[in-house]
Design a protein around this motif. Structure first.
Motif, PDB file in Angstrom:
ATOM      1  N   UNK A  22       0.791  -1.228   0.000  1.00 20.15           N
ATOM      2  CA  UNK A  22       0.000   0.000   0.000  1.00 20.15           C
ATOM      3  C   UNK A  22       0.827   1.284   0.000  1.00 20.15           C
ATOM      4  N   UNK A  23       2.142   1.188   0.178  1.00 16.50           N
ATOM      5  CA  UNK A  23       3.004   2.363   0.123  1.00 16.50           C
ATOM      6  C   UNK A  23       3.705   2.395  -1.241  1.00 16.50           C
ATOM      7  N   UNK A  24       3.517   3.469  -1.971  1.00 16.84           N
ATOM      8  CA  UNK A  24       4.092   3.588  -3.311  1.00 16.84           C
ATOM      9  C   UNK A  24       4.699   4.980  -3.455  1.00 16.84           C
ATOM     10  N   UNK A  25       5.908   5.017  -4.028  1.00 18.03           N
ATOM     11  CA  UNK A  25       6.577   6.279  -4.322  1.00 18.03           C
ATOM     12  C   UNK A  25       6.920   6.308  -5.808  1.00 18.03           C
ATOM     13  N   UNK A  26       6.812   7.482  -6.419  1.00 18.38           N
ATOM     14  CA  UNK A  26       7.125   7.653  -7.838  1.00 18.38           C
ATOM     15  C   UNK A  26       8.153   8.765  -7.977  1.00 18.38           C
ATOM     16  N   UNK A  27       9.228   8.503  -8.720  1.00 13.65           N
ATOM     17  CA  UNK A  27      10.204   9.536  -9.059  1.00 13.65           C
ATOM     18  C   UNK A  27       9.731  10.268 -10.304  1.00 13.65           C
ATOM     19  N   UNK A  28       9.742  11.617 -10.250  1.00 14.11           N
ATOM     20  CA  UNK A  28       9.170  12.412 -11.337  1.00 14.11           C
ATOM     21  C   UNK A  28      10.115  13.530 -11.746  1.00 14.11           C
ATOM     22  N   UNK A  29       9.831  14.118 -12.888  1.00 17.37           N
ATOM     23  CA  UNK A  29      10.600  15.276 -13.336  1.00 17.37           C
ATOM     24  C   UNK A  29      10.381  16.464 -12.386  1.00 17.37           C
ATOM     25  N   UNK A  30      11.265  17.447 -12.514  1.00 16.39           N
ATOM     26  CA  UNK A  30      11.122  18.670 -11.740  1.00 16.39           C
ATOM     27  C   UNK A  30      11.447  18.511 -10.273  1.00 16.39           C
ATOM     28  N   UNK A  31      12.139  17.452  -9.892  1.00 18.53           N
ATOM     29  CA  UNK A  31      12.511  17.265  -8.500  1.00 18.53           C
ATOM     30  C   UNK A  31      11.379  16.817  -7.612  1.00 18.53           C
ATOM     31  N   UNK A  32      10.377  16.166  -8.160  1.00 21.59           N
ATOM     32  CA  UNK A  32       9.194  15.785  -7.390  1.00 21.59           C
ATOM     33  C   UNK A  32       9.148  14.285  -7.103  1.00 21.59           C
ATOM     34  N   UNK A  33       8.634  13.953  -5.931  1.00 22.02           N
ATOM     35  CA  UNK A  33       8.270  12.584  -5.574  1.00 22.02           C
ATOM     36  C   UNK A  33       6.751  12.557  -5.396  1.00 22.02           C
ATOM     37  N   UNK A  34       6.077  11.594  -6.019  1.00 16.64           N
ATOM     38  CA  UNK A  34       4.637  11.436  -5.882  1.00 16.64           C
ATOM     39  C   UNK A  34       4.411  10.230  -4.965  1.00 16.64           C
ATOM     40  N   UNK A  35       3.619  10.416  -3.912  1.00 16.49           N
ATOM     41  CA  UNK A  35       3.528   9.402  -2.862  1.00 16.49           C
ATOM     42  C   UNK A  35       2.079   9.006  -2.610  1.00 16.49           C
ATOM     43  N   UNK A  36       1.871   7.684  -2.370  1.00 17.63           N
ATOM     44  CA  UNK A  36       0.570   7.180  -1.957  1.00 17.63           C
ATOM     45  C   UNK A  36       0.750   6.230  -0.788  1.00 17.63           C
ATOM     46  N   UNK A  37      -0.148   6.295   0.186  1.00 15.25           N
ATOM     47  CA  UNK A  37      -0.127   5.354   1.310  1.00 15.25           C
ATOM     48  C   UNK A  37      -1.396   4.517   1.360  1.00 15.25           C
ATOM     49  N   UNK A  38      -2.195   4.581   0.290  1.00 14.98           N
ATOM     50  CA  UNK A  38      -3.437   3.806   0.265  1.00 14.98           C
ATOM     51  C   UNK A  38      -3.568   2.999  -1.022  1.00 14.98           C
ATOM     52  N   UNK A  39      -2.430   2.365  -1.396  1.00 15.85           N
ATOM     53  CA  UNK A  39      -2.398   1.468  -2.559  1.00 15.85           C
ATOM     54  C   UNK A  39      -2.737   2.175  -3.856  1.00 15.85           C
ATOM     55  N   UNK A  40      -2.424   3.477  -3.936  1.00 14.04           N
ATOM     56  CA  UNK A  40      -2.571   4.194  -5.185  1.00 14.04           C
ATOM     57  C   UNK A  40      -3.898   4.850  -5.404  1.00 14.04           C
ATOM     58  N   UNK A  41      -4.758   4.867  -4.392  1.00  9.67           N
ATOM     59  CA  UNK A  41      -6.066   5.525  -4.572  1.00  9.67           C
ATOM     60  C   UNK A  41      -5.920   7.043  -4.609  1.00  9.67           C
ATOM     61  N   UNK A  42      -5.074   7.584  -3.750  1.00  4.62           N
ATOM     62  CA  UNK A  42      -4.821   9.030  -3.729  1.00  4.62           C
ATOM     63  C   UNK A  42      -3.323   9.279  -3.689  1.00  4.62           C
ATOM     64  N   UNK A  43      -2.927  10.462  -4.184  1.00  5.31           N
ATOM     65  CA  UNK A  43      -1.509  10.763  -4.341  1.00  5.31           C
ATOM     66  C   UNK A  43      -1.195  12.161  -3.823  1.00  5.31           C
ATOM     67  N   UNK A  44       0.020  12.294  -3.278  1.00  9.11           N
ATOM     68  CA  UNK A  44       0.512  13.568  -2.791  1.00  9.11           C
ATOM     69  C   UNK A  44       1.797  13.914  -3.516  1.00  9.11           C
ATOM     70  N   UNK A  45       1.906  15.151  -3.970  1.00 10.49           N
ATOM     71  CA  UNK A  45       3.107  15.622  -4.653  1.00 10.49           C
ATOM     72  C   UNK A  45       4.047  16.245  -3.618  1.00 10.49           C
ATOM     73  N   UNK A  46       5.297  15.804  -3.588  1.00 10.23           N
ATOM     74  CA  UNK A  46       6.291  16.288  -2.636  1.00 10.23           C
ATOM     75  C   UNK A  46       7.478  16.842  -3.408  1.00 10.23           C
ATOM     76  N   UNK A  47       7.832  18.077  -3.142  1.00 12.07           N
ATOM     77  CA  UNK A  47       8.983  18.715  -3.794  1.00 12.07           C
ATOM     78  C   UNK A  47      10.225  18.427  -2.949  1.00 12.07           C
TER      79      UNK A  47
END
Length: 820
Positions: free
Chosen positions: A167-192
């Motif tokens: 249920x914990x997923x992290x995505x590496x993205x352009x622009x120095x961002x990490x996209x994070x979910x703690x509910x198996x991908x239902x919702x996502x948070x953008x972290x700079x």
């Protein structure tokens, strides 16, 4: 299992491991497209390329798409690629999962689950360019888009679970961002993360500790599940593309442009840099373990980190149905990697073996005194050569192995074969000028699936020990040995390994009374139930099971054979004998193994018992001397076979008669040479042998089948190996064509004809209806023309089979029917 010489072999293995060095060796995939992902058995790349690893190496399979493939899911066989492509499957069979019109380039696909019951709660989650996240809750049947809170490209995943759920997923993205979910991908948070560098990979070892990498060598670490990030001092400024790590482990590797590979054992606190020797821009890395890795990159480049063969005391040869270990002391068929293990595996991949060890001992008189270079269990050679009466070596002297598919740049051994051609390494002399020209001539035996070469010498006195196992411990002969092994992937030769021994007198004196003894410790599966025998007309020695049931091979066990194909002065096999183990019940001293006894060993090799008395024909009256033991026919029960017993008269008196020899651990000795044979300084002698296997309808019929195979092998050998692909027309075709096999239906041999309009690298393969590779009939570069290749389906069951012609330009398939 055997117990002899465990201590000696343990020393060999221990010495090898104490100086272990690892090297990145190229994987030749015969492509120039970018390779974007890998695990231990799969490599993917642009244009829909998928390569699968099996016992024959890496082979391309049909993906069903020409889109670039970018991601391999580690836990389930899912691939992601451009234009919304997701593939599911494995091996040669891949099925496209359609993403309902979401056609972004996809850079990853993962599996997530947030609750019971499974598998209903499993989600497929795919990410891609422009912030695309799509999800499927029904195994990919339908997809919906999820808000990622960004329009930046999403480049890679890291996921892990708590309480058995991913249920914990992290995505590496352009622009120095990490996209994070703690509910198996239902919702996502953008972290700079604090800088605008594009991030290409992210890895979390647990829910708190993570690493991300990206442009300009950027490395960042989080201690709080990805909420905040801090920079880690980076040893490089090149772009870093990928991280390989495992759950709850502080070990990780990072790969990037210009061949950069960084290693950390403390999760990024400190880094060391692997020496790769290449500057390829790398796109993926996969850790087999902490020492072994596979990396892939641009322009078709792939590498596997493995033990540097310079530091290995052994190598292997396969390329067909057999795998054989070779020691750098001259021993063939003993697996010194695992101490006391047999080394002639048949069929390859089965884990069953037919021979424990073998080697040729040369013995001669040196200024009237006996000297020998012994090879049985340990071997008295070392990698190197003799110069001015002394042993010499350097880092050139190691095993060199090349394969049929190798080309320049594909392997260290191929590119450095030139170092060994002055010492006798074989090559195909393309321009017929008698010397090896890199880039023109081809390393290895012509047409061979694999060729292994090593240059050895017995000139180091420390290599001569009484612990060799069969003789041993004399002064050196100053014999240089050039050892070549090769195999063919042709159906007629698929169960055989060819061996050439080239002996050179590098001393300054004449060797007289020269003899050669080919020693074997055959084990037909289990070692405790074997017989041996010979066929004098074929120069063949063989071993077979004493009954029709073997603990390893089961019913109808196979037989193992060795045949002299070439001997000095056409001596052939001029004597054949057994050497009984010291523990053999009731056997007199003169037939027991001569461990550390040079003169008794020399007597064995000359065709006598170790007390220098002749062998006697069993139950002959008066006793009749004989040079060949057990030369009868086991299946016909004619002549003298081992099961009928043996008569032994040590010292020539009081014969001991054994009317029954029970099946057990047997050794055999095949000899050649002569009391009148001599070798002057720099004289060279070649002996060519072949080790092979056959299986029939019973343990005894296996010997008959072995003899039939021996005849076929000798015919092919004496014809110069002119078998397999046959040009049947000099007319240059105007296109690639694959014709229907003839006859069809067939039983069991058919012929496959095809046209090649220009010089091309051609692969011709046979598959069963499930897509499993059955046989590779051709894998080599050939000139334009019309060709015909035979296919022998003797060991296959009736049914439909497919054959496929593959080149850089075309892929053509047809089916054929085998009726038995």
């Amino acid at each position: 299992m055997k117990t002899l010489l465990i201590f000696i072999l343990a020393i060999i293995s221990s010495n090898a491991m104490s100086q272990t060095v690892y090297t990145y060796y190229p994987i030749n995939l015969n492509t120039a497209v970018n390779l974007n992902g890998a695990n231990q058995n799969i490599i993917i790349g642009d244009n829909g390329l998928i390569f699968i690893k099996d016992y024959n190496g890496w082979n391309q399979v049909n993906s069903g798409t020409t889109e670039n493939l970018n991601w391999i899911n580690r836990t389930r066989l899912l691939l992601a690629g451009n234009n919304g492509v997701i593939l599911r499957g494995g091996g040669a069979n891949w099925v496209r999962i359609y993403t309902n019109g979401f056609n972004s380039n996809l850079n990853g696909v993962e599996i997530a689950a947030s609750s019971y019951p499974l598998p209903n709660s499993i989600k497929f989650i795919a990410i891609g360019d422009n912030g695309m996240i799509i999800s499927s809750s029904n195994q990919g049947v339908s997809w919906s888009q999820i808000n990622s809170n960004t329009t930046e490209n999403l480049n890679s995943f890291s996921s892990l679970g708590t309480n058995s759920f991913t249920n914990h997923i992290w995505i590496a993205a352009n622009g120095g961002n990490i996209i994070r979910s703690t509910d198996a991908g239902s919702t996502w948070t953008k972290i700079y993360t604090g800088s605008n560098h594009n991030l290409y990979s992210v890895h979390f070892k647990d829910t708190a500790n993570g690493i991300t990498v990206g442009e300009h060598g950027i490395i960042k670490r989080s201690y709080d599940g990805g909420q905040t990030w801090s920079n880690i001092p980076s040893p490089v400024t090149t772009t870093l593309k990928c991280i390989a790590g495992t759950l709850n482990s502080s070990f990780l590797k990072i790969a990037g442009d210009n061949g950069v590979i960084l290693k950390s054992t403390d999760f990024g606190i400190t880094f060391t840099r692997d020496s790769t020797g290449f500057n390829t821009n790398l796109n993926s890395i996969y850790n087999i373990d902490t020492n072994l890795s596979i990396v892939t990159g641009n322009n078709g480049k792939a590498y596997q980190r493995q033990i540097d063969s310079l530091y290995l005391p052994w190598s292997t040869i396969s390329g067909n149905n057999v795998r054989v270990y070779i020691s750098n002391r001259g021993v063939i068929g003993q697996n010194t990697l695992y101490q006391n293990s047999p080394g002639f595996e048949w069929p390859v991949g089965s884990g069953n073996h037919l021979n424990f060890t073998s080697g040729i001992t040369i013995a001669a008189k040196y200024l009237g005194a006996l000297r020998m270079a012994c090879v049985s269990f340990k071997g008295e050679y070392k990698p190197g050569y003799t110069v001015s009466g002394s042993f010499a070596t350097d880092n050139r002297f190691k095993f060199y192995k090349v394969k049929k598919l190798d080309v320049a740049g594909s392997s260290y051994d191929y590119d450095n074969w030139r170092l060994m051609t002055p010492y006798g390494a074989p090559f195909v002399d393309v321009n017929h000028n008698g010397i090896f020209n890199p880039g023109i001539d081809k390393p290895g035996i012509q047409g061979a699936a694999e060729t292994v070469f090593i240059a050895l010498s017995d000139s180091d006195p420390t290599s001569h020990t009484v612990g060799e196992g069969f003789g041993g411990g004399t002064q050196p002969l100053y014999c240089d040995l050039r050892l070549t092994l090769w195999t063919y992937d042709l159906p007629q030769l698929r169960d055989a390994v060819f061996i050439k021994y080239r002996f050179i007198n590098k001393s300054n004196v004449q060797w007289t009374n020269v003899h050669f003894g080919n020693f074997f410790d055959p084990d037909i599966g289990d070692a405790t139930d074997d017989y041996i025998g010979c066929d004098t007309t074929r120069s063949l020695g063989f071993a077979y099971n004493a009954d029709n049931q073997d603990p390893d091979y089961g019913a109808n066990p196979p037989a193992f054979g060795n045949m002299f194909l070439k001997t000095p002065q056409s001596f052939g096999m001029n004597s054949y004998a057994t050497v009984f183990k010291s523990s053999s019940s009731g056997m007199p001293f003169c037939v027991l193994e001569s461990h550390g006894e040079p003169i008794p060993t020399y007597n064995f090799i000359r065709g006598y018992k170790k007390d220098n008395t002749p062998w006697m024909l069993h139950r002959s009256n008066p006793l009749t001397p004989i040079r060949y033991l057990f030369s009868g026919d086991p299946e016909m029960n004619s002549g003298w076979t081992m099961g009928k017993g043996i008569t032994v008269d040590c010292g020539g008196v009081n014969p001991a008669i054994f009317d029954t020899i029970y099946g057990g651990d047997k050794r055999m000795l095949m000899n050649t040479g002569s009391e009148n044979f001599y070798m002057n300084p720099n004289d060279t002698v070649e002996i060519v042998t072949v080790q092979f296997a056959a299986r029939g309808s019973s343990n005894l019929n296996s010997v008959t089948r072995l003899k039939q195979l021996a005849d076929s092998i000798r015919t092919i050998y004496e014809s110069g190996f002119s078998v397999g692909i046959n040009p049947i027309s000099q007319i240059v075709p105007d296109k690639f064509s694959l014709y229907q096999n003839y006859p069809n239906p067939f039983n069991p041999i058919t012929k496959i004809k095809f046209d090649v309009p220009k010089k091309s690298f051609v692969i011709l393969e046979v598959f069963d209806v499930s897509g499993r590779l059955i046989s590779t009939l051709l894998k080599e570069e050939i000139s334009s023309g019309q060709y015909e290749v035979p296919f022998d389906a003797n060991n296959l069951s009736s049914g439909v089979y497919f054959y496929r012609l593959r080149t850089d330009a075309v892929m053509i398939s047809k089916k054929m029917l085998l009726l038995k």
